[in-house]
Motif scaffolding. Structure first.
Motif, PDB file in Angstrom:
ATOM      1  N   GLN A 116       0.831  -1.281  -0.018  1.00 57.07           N
ATOM      2  CA  GLN A 116      -0.084   0.032  -0.014  1.00 57.07           C
ATOM      3  C   GLN A 116       0.943   1.388  -0.048  1.00 57.07           C
ATOM      4  O   GLN A 116       0.512   2.138  -0.756  1.00 57.07           O
ATOM      5  N   SER A 117       1.967   1.196   0.816  1.00 59.91           N
ATOM      6  CA  SER A 117       2.802   2.326   0.755  1.00 59.91           C
ATOM      7  C   SER A 117       4.231   1.993   0.780  1.00 59.91           C
ATOM      8  O   SER A 117       4.604   0.874   1.187  1.00 59.91           O
ATOM      9  N   GLY A 118       5.240   3.097   0.567  1.00 57.82           N
ATOM     10  CA  GLY A 118       6.515   2.579   0.572  1.00 57.82           C
ATOM     11  C   GLY A 118       7.039   2.723  -0.820  1.00 57.82           C
ATOM     12  O   GLY A 118       6.408   2.869  -1.863  1.00 57.82           O
ATOM     13  N   THR A 119       8.349   2.773  -0.672  1.00 55.50           N
ATOM     14  CA  THR A 119       8.971   3.099  -2.277  1.00 55.50           C
ATOM     15  C   THR A 119      10.161   1.624  -2.534  1.00 55.50           C
ATOM     16  O   THR A 119      10.454   1.217  -1.662  1.00 55.50           O
ATOM     17  N   ILE A 120      10.258   1.688  -3.981  1.00 49.95           N
ATOM     18  CA  ILE A 120      11.206   0.445  -4.307  1.00 49.95           C
ATOM     19  C   ILE A 120      12.144   1.261  -5.273  1.00 49.95           C
ATOM     20  O   ILE A 120      11.508   2.008  -6.166  1.00 49.95           O
ATOM     21  N   SER A 121      13.446   1.164  -5.161  1.00 45.46           N
ATOM     22  CA  SER A 121      14.397   1.636  -6.128  1.00 45.46           C
ATOM     23  C   SER A 121      14.989   0.472  -6.860  1.00 45.46           C
ATOM     24  O   SER A 121      15.509  -0.281  -5.860  1.00 45.46           O
ATOM     25  N   VAL A 122      15.302   0.637  -8.056  1.00 44.99           N
ATOM     26  CA  VAL A 122      16.251  -0.284  -8.743  1.00 44.99           C
ATOM     27  C   VAL A 122      17.448   0.488  -9.436  1.00 44.99           C
ATOM     28  O   VAL A 122      17.198   1.386  -9.999  1.00 44.99           O
ATOM     29  N   ASN A 123      18.353   0.037  -9.064  1.00 43.93           N
ATOM     30  CA  ASN A 123      19.712   0.899  -9.440  1.00 43.93           C
ATOM     31  C   ASN A 123      19.739   2.337  -9.105  1.00 43.93           C
ATOM     32  O   ASN A 123      20.144   3.275 -10.066  1.00 43.93           O
ATOM     33  N   GLY A 124      19.280   2.532  -8.128  1.00 40.66           N
ATOM     34  CA  GLY A 124      19.455   4.283  -7.325  1.00 40.66           C
ATOM     35  C   GLY A 124      18.116   5.024  -8.032  1.00 40.66           C
ATOM     36  O   GLY A 124      17.807   5.960  -7.611  1.00 40.66           O
ATOM     37  N   ALA A 125      17.282   4.374  -8.793  1.00 41.46           N
ATOM     38  CA  ALA A 125      16.058   5.020  -9.651  1.00 41.46           C
ATOM     39  C   ALA A 125      14.698   4.551  -9.011  1.00 41.46           C
ATOM     40  O   ALA A 125      14.730   3.344  -8.866  1.00 41.46           O
ATOM     41  N   GLN A 126      13.898   5.309  -8.508  1.00 41.07           N
ATOM     42  CA  GLN A 126      12.766   4.835  -7.712  1.00 41.07           C
ATOM     43  C   GLN A 126      11.923   4.393  -9.068  1.00 41.07           C
ATOM     44  O   GLN A 126      11.491   5.260  -9.807  1.00 41.07           O
ATOM     45  N   VAL A 127      11.232   3.230  -8.689  1.00 42.53           N
ATOM     46  CA  VAL A 127      10.232   2.683  -9.727  1.00 42.53           C
ATOM     47  C   VAL A 127       9.028   2.253  -9.394  1.00 42.53           C
ATOM     48  O   VAL A 127       8.707   2.393  -7.855  1.00 42.53           O
ATOM     49  N   SER A 128       8.233   2.291 -10.015  1.00 43.24           N
ATOM     50  CA  SER A 128       6.881   1.619  -9.657  1.00 43.24           C
ATOM     51  C   SER A 128       6.352   0.313 -10.209  1.00 43.24           C
ATOM     52  O   SER A 128       6.526   0.111 -11.565  1.00 43.24           O
ATOM     53  N   ILE A 129       6.075  -0.476  -9.561  1.00 41.76           N
ATOM     54  CA  ILE A 129       5.783  -1.925  -9.921  1.00 41.76           C
ATOM     55  C   ILE A 129       4.278  -2.345  -9.651  1.00 41.76           C
ATOM     56  O   ILE A 129       4.046  -2.667  -8.571  1.00 41.76           O
ATOM     57  N   ALA A 130       3.846  -2.398 -10.642  1.00 40.79           N
ATOM     58  CA  ALA A 130       2.047  -2.579 -10.355  1.00 40.79           C
ATOM     59  C   ALA A 130       1.778  -4.119 -10.545  1.00 40.79           C
ATOM     60  O   ALA A 130       0.850  -4.559 -10.134  1.00 40.79           O
ATOM     61  N   GLU A 131       2.632  -4.559 -11.491  1.00 40.15           N
ATOM     62  CA  GLU A 131       2.413  -5.947 -11.803  1.00 40.15           C
ATOM     63  C   GLU A 131       3.487  -6.724 -12.217  1.00 40.15           C
ATOM     64  O   GLU A 131       4.718  -6.071 -12.656  1.00 40.15           O
ATOM     65  N   PRO A 132       3.711  -8.061 -12.087  1.00 42.39           N
ATOM     66  CA  PRO A 132       5.041  -8.787 -12.568  1.00 42.39           C
ATOM     67  C   PRO A 132       5.755  -8.422 -13.646  1.00 42.39           C
ATOM     68  O   PRO A 132       6.971  -8.394 -13.668  1.00 42.39           O
ATOM     69  N   SER A 133       5.026  -7.892 -14.492  1.00 39.64           N
ATOM     70  CA  SER A 133       5.652  -7.766 -15.863  1.00 39.64           C
ATOM     71  C   SER A 133       6.648  -6.607 -15.883  1.00 39.64           C
ATOM     72  O   SER A 133       7.690  -6.435 -16.379  1.00 39.64           O
ATOM     73  N   ASP A 134       6.030  -5.518 -15.148  1.00 43.26           N
ATOM     74  CA  ASP A 134       6.996  -4.194 -14.928  1.00 43.26           C
ATOM     75  C   ASP A 134       8.389  -4.601 -13.999  1.00 43.26           C
ATOM     76  O   ASP A 134       9.271  -4.151 -14.429  1.00 43.26           O
ATOM     77  N   ALA A 135       8.027  -5.832 -13.110  1.00 43.81           N
ATOM     78  CA  ALA A 135       9.436  -6.198 -12.346  1.00 43.81           C
ATOM     79  C   ALA A 135      10.123  -6.830 -13.071  1.00 43.81           C
ATOM     80  O   ALA A 135      11.511  -6.626 -13.548  1.00 43.81           O
ATOM     81  N   ILE A 136       9.786  -7.540 -14.111  1.00 44.75           N
ATOM     82  CA  ILE A 136      10.632  -8.217 -15.053  1.00 44.75           C
ATOM     83  C   ILE A 136      11.312  -7.327 -15.989  1.00 44.75           C
ATOM     84  O   ILE A 136      12.350  -7.605 -16.337  1.00 44.75           O
ATOM     85  N   ASP A 137      10.626  -6.314 -16.347  1.00 43.60           N
ATOM     86  CA  ASP A 137      11.312  -5.398 -17.269  1.00 43.60           C
ATOM     87  C   ASP A 137      12.457  -4.660 -16.569  1.00 43.60           C
ATOM     88  O   ASP A 137      13.238  -4.092 -17.167  1.00 43.60           O
ATOM     89  N   LEU A 138      12.387  -4.604 -15.309  1.00 41.67           N
ATOM     90  CA  LEU A 138      13.285  -3.850 -14.385  1.00 41.67           C
ATOM     91  C   LEU A 138      14.372  -4.838 -14.059  1.00 41.67           C
ATOM     92  O   LEU A 138      15.383  -4.502 -13.297  1.00 41.67           O
ATOM     93  N   GLY A 139      14.259  -6.007 -14.668  1.00 42.99           N
ATOM     94  CA  GLY A 139      15.537  -6.970 -14.345  1.00 42.99           C
ATOM     95  C   GLY A 139      15.362  -7.727 -13.065  1.00 42.99           C
ATOM     96  O   GLY A 139      16.016  -8.466 -12.645  1.00 42.99           O
ATOM     97  N   LEU A 140      13.930  -7.923 -12.713  1.00 37.63           N
ATOM     98  CA  LEU A 140      13.604  -8.825 -11.285  1.00 37.63           C
ATOM     99  C   LEU A 140      13.229 -10.032 -11.797  1.00 37.63           C
ATOM    100  O   LEU A 140      12.797 -10.241 -12.868  1.00 37.63           O
TER     101      LEU A 140
END
Lengths: 332, 506
Positions: free
Chosen positions: B308-332
């Motif tokens: 619900q709240s909080g932030t996730i950053s990948v390689n220093g840049a804050q990202v928004s991950i709404a569904e797994p495909s976003d995460a995969i695109d970011l290299g997760l």
């Protein structure tokens, strides 16, 4: 000795591979094909008409609208959902078409409006299932009543006709001796079989139907796929509605009443698994012809319409039992 | 007291699918004691309790009740013998009244006999008075708190005059005040001469309530102790005392920039204020007991169930991950805990399973290329040594370890920079486990960031550069490898009574 140790190892790490003949032959489409051949032999003995391809093609035009929609329904069922509203969508989109034409809209625009109605109806089904996470069987039972009701409000109890001459009687229009609706059916079969068998979307439809949770974890956009399939159902239903309007040269709100069950019957007879993940366009294609031959054959043989229902019902149950048995066997 | 104990278990063993989860347990439970069963997840304590209650049947071994041998074949027999198991989340019929729920499962009425409503209600009221709780027995179960539902279960045990009442982690969903009430009632029942088996992770509760404690580890009974004679430290030592497995420590890889950083990640009721980072080349462990919220954090990061709240950053840049495909695109990449449900497509081929994450690779022009797919699969089979009969056989036909290799292979094809592995070696043979440890070490050495969730402390200690510990939805420790021991991890992982995530989140 070496071979022996290897076999032992295999049984521990994995089951042995199934022999090739089993992979090829033990599948539900083979059952459909056998039934088709059997039905054809019986029907030819009942009436010499059945040796005539032209007779079969002509007979098929009464069912081909359902068959076209059943092809798309196959994809929906493989993805683990179901849509019971297509017959009602046929009626409503055809009524929209007829009412707009009668109100003076050019017929081309009325057809486009009919297709747009199909998109909207499919979208509505899809949103209820995908966004509100409701079971599709309940959603589409609801919308089948809703769409049918809207069609009745729109068209009243009368039939709307008086379409231009070129629009009517598409089932009598032949290309290379084949009625146009049958050609449409064959083309859509080939296109959908290609999509299902050779594209990523096709692959993902099977994956979503096998395990929605695993699909989500693998990054497959499950909601997008399902929404797309429901919209495709709307479009296919609209096409079916227009073909029916042309064949009958008129439109009534009760067009195709009960047609959804015939479509489900075709998909099931074709060996598509009711719980999703398995099935094929080829199966539904064969099952469509099977149904044409059985229904026409019984009519030719003067079997009462009530008895025909018994045969259809029995076929549906047998096909589900056979499909389940085959999948249980190959699944292990 | 000198005569036979209430329950005498001898040589109780249990196998599930050929795996021994309980071996040769001898245990006496005497009348009028509160007896704690302790152990890590999977140590065998719940299995033992379920055997007592007739839920499972032992593969070997005997049970005697007051010196008489008995066979507890099913829960109904158990009930008749006076043994009741109280579940953590009571199973009841929510739309029936409390009184009706109390008489459920009692078969003394004829099938079509008259229901004695008035007597039933009076009996239920009497039981509630006996327990000293105020619950309206005519109300439906649905409106009751979990604590009150547990009371109804206890009342049901009293109604059938149970002599042995087993409570499986009863306090986990309760507030401190409710825990107090439960303890008072437990003590009263003990003083009446009944026996209570109390399963809990909370050592403080064991100290406060129990007379004796039996510790399980790896399916075996380690020791039975008088609670008054031992400290928490002693118990923890008994719980985890196994020798560190002989595992090769990974050769230290270059630790680089921060690859994944989460900050203040909160999902009310599940976890709150989770902040940590994982660097390139680093293996960070995430320890904690089942239910501590570790998997929920992983699912939130990967977008399966975003926080619900909080932030996730990948390689220093804050990202928004709404569904797994976003995460995969970011290299997760995320290897989920529940392989059978969230990992494999059971009836689809190994090939289709392995290439599920890389549609773009197998279908460069929209159509799936069989030759590319074959090549990718062959590469995986060779690289990870997946043992199978054919890549076209359904993945469900492979052993667990080979299925897991295929799932890992699926993610390696996406060339992930950040891997989240949730219990990657659960249910896998020891030999294949070692292969996995090796692979995880290599992945880190290649500069990938790895978050490893595991309930196996030796695994975490052997592989990780740092170990985070969660308890009740909160991060309770961040230990560098030098400071991490089984004791320090367990201390941070064991929940402290009176510090509930639920009430704070409300």
């Amino acid at each position: 000795m070496t071979t022996r140790t290897e076999t032992v190892k295999h049984t521990r790490d994995s089951a042995d591979a199934r022999p090739m003949w089993q992979v090829v032959l033990v599948r539900p489409e083979v059952m459909t094909f056998a039934l088709l051949v059997g039905a054809f032999i019986i029907a030819s003995n009942l009436s010499p008409f059945f040796s005539d391809a032209q007779f079969i093609l002509e007979s098929s035009t009464y069912y081909v609208e359902y068959s076209i929609i059943a092809l798309v329904l196959t994809l929906v069922i493989i993805s683990g959902e179901i849509d019971l509203s297509p017959a009602a969508m046929m009626a409503l989109s055809a009524c929209v078409f007829a009412a707009l034409y009668q109100a003076g809209l050019p017929i081309g625009l009325a057809m486009i409006a009919s297709l747009a109605t199909g998109v909207l109806m499919g979208l509505f089904n899809g949103i209820l299932v995908v966004v509100f996470k409701l079971p599709s069987i309940i959603v589409t039972i609801g919308t089948l009543t809703l769409y049918r009701g809207l069609a009745q409000v729109l068209a009243g109890d009368r039939s709307i006709g008086k379409f231009p001459q070129w629009f009517n009687g598409i089932d009598y229009r032949l290309i290379l001796d084949v009625p146009v609706p049958v050609i449409v059916f064959v083309i859509i079969s080939i296109v959908l079989a290609a999509i299902l068998g050779t594209t990523v979307v096709g692959r993902q439809i099977y994956q979503v139907g096998t395990s929605e949770i695993a699909s989500i974890h693998a990054g497959i956009r499950v909601r997008r796929i399902k929404l797309g399939l429901f919209v495709a159902m709307g479009v296919a239903s609209s096409i079916g509605g227009l073909l029916t309007a042309s064949r009958l040269a008129s439109v009534r709100y009760d067009m195709a009443t009960g047609g959804e069950l015939q479509m489900v019957l075709m998909v099931m007879l074709g060996g598509t698994y009711i719980f999703g993940g398995r099935g094929s366009i080829l199966g539904t294609f064969l099952a469509s012809w099977l149904l044409v031959i059985i229904a026409t054959g019984m009519t030719v043989a003067n079997i009462a319409i009530t008895a025909q229902l018994i045969v259809m019902g029995a076929l549906l149950i047998i096909s589900i039992i056979a499909t389940n048995a085959i999948y249980a066997r190959t699944q292990r | 007291m000198a005569d036979a104990p209430l329950i005498a278990a001898r040589g109780i063993s249990k196998q599930f699918a050929g795996v021994e989860v309980l071996s040769d347990v001898d245990l006496d439970l005497v009348a009028g004691e509160i007896h704690a069963l302790l152990g890590e997840n999977g140590a065998g304590k719940s299995t033992f309790a379920k055997i007592l209650a007739g839920v499972h049947r032992p593969t070997r071994g005997t049970l005697a009740l007051n010196g008489q041998p008995v066979e507890v074949n099913n829960p109904i027999v158990a009930q008749r013998l006076g043994i009741t198991l109280i579940h953590q989340e009571p199973i009841s019929f929510p739309d029936m009244s409390v009184a009706e729920n109390l008489v459920l499962g009692r078969s003394d009425n004829a099938l079509l006999g008259r229901v004695p409503w008035a007597e039933m209600e009076q009996g239920a009221k009497d039981l509630m008075t006996q327990l000293g709780v105020r619950i309206d027995v005519t109300k439906p179960m649905r409106g009751l708190s979990i604590a009150d539902q547990q009371m109804v279960e206890i009342a049901r045990a009293l109604a059938s005059d149970s002599r042995l009442i087993i409570m499986d982690e009863p306090t986990a969903p309760l507030t401190p005040k409710e825990v107090d009430t439960l303890f008072k009632i437990a003590r009263r029942l003990r003083d009446e001469g009944r026996t209570i088996v109390f399963i809990s992770h909370r050592l403080e509760e064991v100290q406060a309530l129990c007379d004796r404690a039996t510790i399980f580890r790896d399916g075996a009974l380690v020791d039975t102790v008088e609670v008054a004679d031992v400290t928490d430290e002693d118990i923890i030592k008994l719980m985890i005392g196994r020798p560190l497995r002989e595992l090769i420590h990974k050769t230290g890889s270059e630790i680089g920039e921060v690859a994944l950083e989460v900050s203040g990640l909160t999902q009310p009721g599940t976890f709150k204020n989770i902040s940590f980072s994982v660097r390139k080349g680093e293996i960070v462990g995430l320890a904690g007991l089942v239910g501590a919220g570790r998997t929920d954090v992983a699912r939130a990061i990967f977008g399966v169930a975003p926080a619900q709240s909080g932030t996730i950053s990948v390689n220093g840049a804050q990202v928004s991950i709404a569904e797994p495909s976003d995460a995969i695109d970011l290299g997760l990449a995320f290897v989920p805990e529940d392989r059978a449900v969230a990992g494999i497509f059971k009836t689809l081929s190994v090939e289709h399973n392995i290439t599920a994450t890389v549609p773009g690779k197998i279908a460069p022009r929209g159509f799936i290329s069989r030759s590319i797919e074959k090549a990718l699969t062959a590469e995986s089979v060779k690289q990870l040594r997946i043992r199978l009969a054919s890549v076209r056989q359904p993945i469900g036909e492979l052993s667990g370890g080979n299925q897991q290799k295929a799932i890992l292979a699926r993610w390696l094809h996406t060339d992930p920079q950040i891997l989240i592995l949730d219990e990657p070696t659960r249910g896998i043979d020891i030999g294949v486990k070692a292969e996995f440890y090796d692979m995880i070490g290599k992945l880190a050495a290649d500069g990938r960031a790895i978050l490893l969730i595991s309930s196996e402390l030796p695994e975490l200690l052997a592989l990780c550069d740092r170990i985070l510990v969660m308890a009740e939805g909160e991060l309770t420790a961040d230990l560098v490898r030098a400071d991490a021991t089984q004791e320090t991890i367990m201390h941070a992982a064991v929940p402290k009574t009176g510090n509930h995530a639920q009430e704070n989140a409300a």
